[in-house]
Enzyme design. Structure first.
Site, PDB file in Angstrom:
ATOM      1  N   LYS A  70     -30.406 -18.899  44.944  1.00 12.84           N
ATOM      2  CA  LYS A  70     -31.420 -19.891  44.566  1.00 12.84           C
ATOM      3  C   LYS A  70     -31.394 -20.212  43.066  1.00 12.84           C
ATOM      4  O   LYS A  70     -31.655 -21.332  42.667  1.00 12.84           O
ATOM      5  CB  LYS A  70     -32.817 -19.422  44.998  1.00 12.84           C
ATOM      6  N   ASP A 106     -40.360 -24.071  49.180  1.00 13.34           N
ATOM      7  CA  ASP A 106     -41.026 -22.882  49.740  1.00 13.34           C
ATOM      8  C   ASP A 106     -42.553 -22.960  49.590  1.00 13.34           C
ATOM      9  O   ASP A 106     -43.299 -22.686  50.529  1.00 13.34           O
ATOM     10  CB  ASP A 106     -40.524 -21.612  49.043  1.00 13.34           C
TER      11      ASP A 106
END
Ligand code: ATR
Length: 282
Positions: A70, A106
Site C-alpha cells: 500500500k 478503506d
C-alpha cells in the site's frame, strides 16, 4: 470494447492466494454484464515496478493493492489523491486516460458500512476507534471528514499521537475532529470501530465487555470469524453490529466507482464473498 480475454482488473500483494477480491470483483463485473478477466498477482516491493508496467501494457483498467504494497506502490504511480497522500497508503489504482491514480477507499468503505448496514448517522457522531495502524488511520480520516468527533485508543500511545497530529487538521476542516481517547468515552459513543487484530481467529476482546452500552453501532474490521467476540458482546449489550466483511465489500464497491465509473450493487458482491469463504472452510 471488452473481449472475454481483456484484462479489466487485478489485485496485487503478498501473500495473494487468500484475497477475496477476485470473487468480489467477478460478481461486480457479472452484475454489469461485463466480460473480461480479473487476476490475483503475487507481488511485493521487489517486483511491483515490473508487475505494474506489465499490467499497464495489457491495458488493465483497475488495480486493487493490498499488503505489503500500500505504501511501496506510491512512487510508481502518476497521481496520488489527497487522502491517500495524507494516509501514505494506496489500496486502489485507476488508469483513466492512461494516468495511474492512487486512492484509498478503506475508510470510506467503513463509513459506508456503518451508515448503510449499521444505520449510523456520522455527522456530529461521537466515534471511538480502537487501534492506530494503517486501517485506523483511513477509518479515522474518513469518519472525521464526515463530521464525526473521533477518539483514538491504542496500545502504543505514540502511534495514536502521530495519527492525531497528522490527520486531525483534515477532519477539523470538515467540521469533525480526531483526538486521543480513553475507554470511558465508550459510554458516550454512538459508533465504535475495532481496527486492531485482536479477535482475529481467536475469542479475545479488544476491550472489557462490561463497558459496552446500548445503542452503539459497532463495526469490527476483523472478519475471521465473521462474528467476532466483540460483535457477540455488542449484540448482548443491545448494540447494532456490522461485520468486517461489509467493510471489505463497501471499500471494493468504492474502488469500482474510481476504476470503472459505475457503482455496483453491494449485495451480489457480498454473496460471492460469502460463497468463497464457505468453499474454503469445507
Ligand atoms: P492494519 O494495517 O490492519 O491497521 P497495523 O498497521 O499493523 O495493521 O495495525 C495493527 C493495530 O492493531 C495497531 O494499532 C496495534 O497496536 P500497536 O500500535 O500498539 O502495535 C493493534 N494491535 C495488534 N495486536 C494488538 C494486541 N494484542 N493488543 C492491542 N492492540 C493490538
Amino acid at each position: 470494447m471488452n473481449t472475454d480475454n481483456s484484462l479489466l482488473g487485478a489485485v496485487v500483494g503478498s501473500p495473494i492466494s487468500h484475497s477475496l477480491s477476485p470473487a468480489i470483483y467477478r460478481a461486480a463485473f457479472a452484475s454489469q454484464s461485463l466480460a473480461g478477466a480479473y487476476k490475483a498477482l503475487e507481488a511485493d516491493a521487489s517486483n511491483i515496478a515490473d508487475v505494474l508496467s506489465q499490467l499497464r501494457q495489457r491495458g488493465v483498467r483497475g488495480l486493487s493493492v493490498t499488503m505489503p504494497l500500500k505504501e511501496a506502490i506510491i512512487p510508481f504511480l502518476d497521481v496520488i489523491d489527497e487522502d491517500a497522500r495524507l494516509l501514505n497508503a494506496v489500496n486502489c489504482v485507476d488508469f483513466n486516460n492512461g494516468v495511474a491514480t492512487g486512492h484509498n477507499t478503506d475508510g470510506d468503505g467503513c463509513c459506508d458500512a456503518l451508515e448503510q448496514q449499521g444505520g449510523a448517522l456520522l455527522s456530529g457522531a461521537h466515534a471511538v476507534v480502537l487501534g492506530a495502524g494503517g486501517t485506523a488511520r483511513s477509518v479515522a480520516l474518513a469518519l472525521g471528514r464526515r463530521g464525526a468527533r473521533v477518539a483514538i485508543i491504542n496500545r502504543t500511545i505514540e502511534k495514536a499521537e502521530e495519527l492525531v497530529r497528522t490527520l486531525a487538521p483534515a477532519a477539523q476542516e470538515a467540521g469533525g475532529d480526531i483526538v486521543i481517547g480513553s475507554l470511558d468515552e465508550i459510554s458516550r459513543a454512538g459508533v465504535l470501530v475495532n481496527t486492531t487484530s485482536v479477535g482475529m481467529n481467536s475469542d479475545e476482546l479488544p476491550l472489557p465487555a462490561n463497558i459496552l452500552r446500548r445503542n452503539i453501532v459497532v463495526l469490527d474490521a476483523v472478519y475471521s470469524p465473521m462474528e467476532t467476540a466483540l460483535l457477540k458482546a455488542a449484540k448482548r449489550a443491545g448494540d447494532q453490529t456490522v461485520d468486517g466483511l461489509w467493510m471489505l465489500i463497501q471499500q471494493a464497491r468504492r474502488q469500482c466507482v474510481h476504476q470503472f465509473g459505475w457503482n455496483p450493487d453491494a449485495e451480489p458482491m457480498r454473496e460471492a464473498a460469502e460463497r468463497e469463504l464457505a468453499a474454503r472452510h469445507k
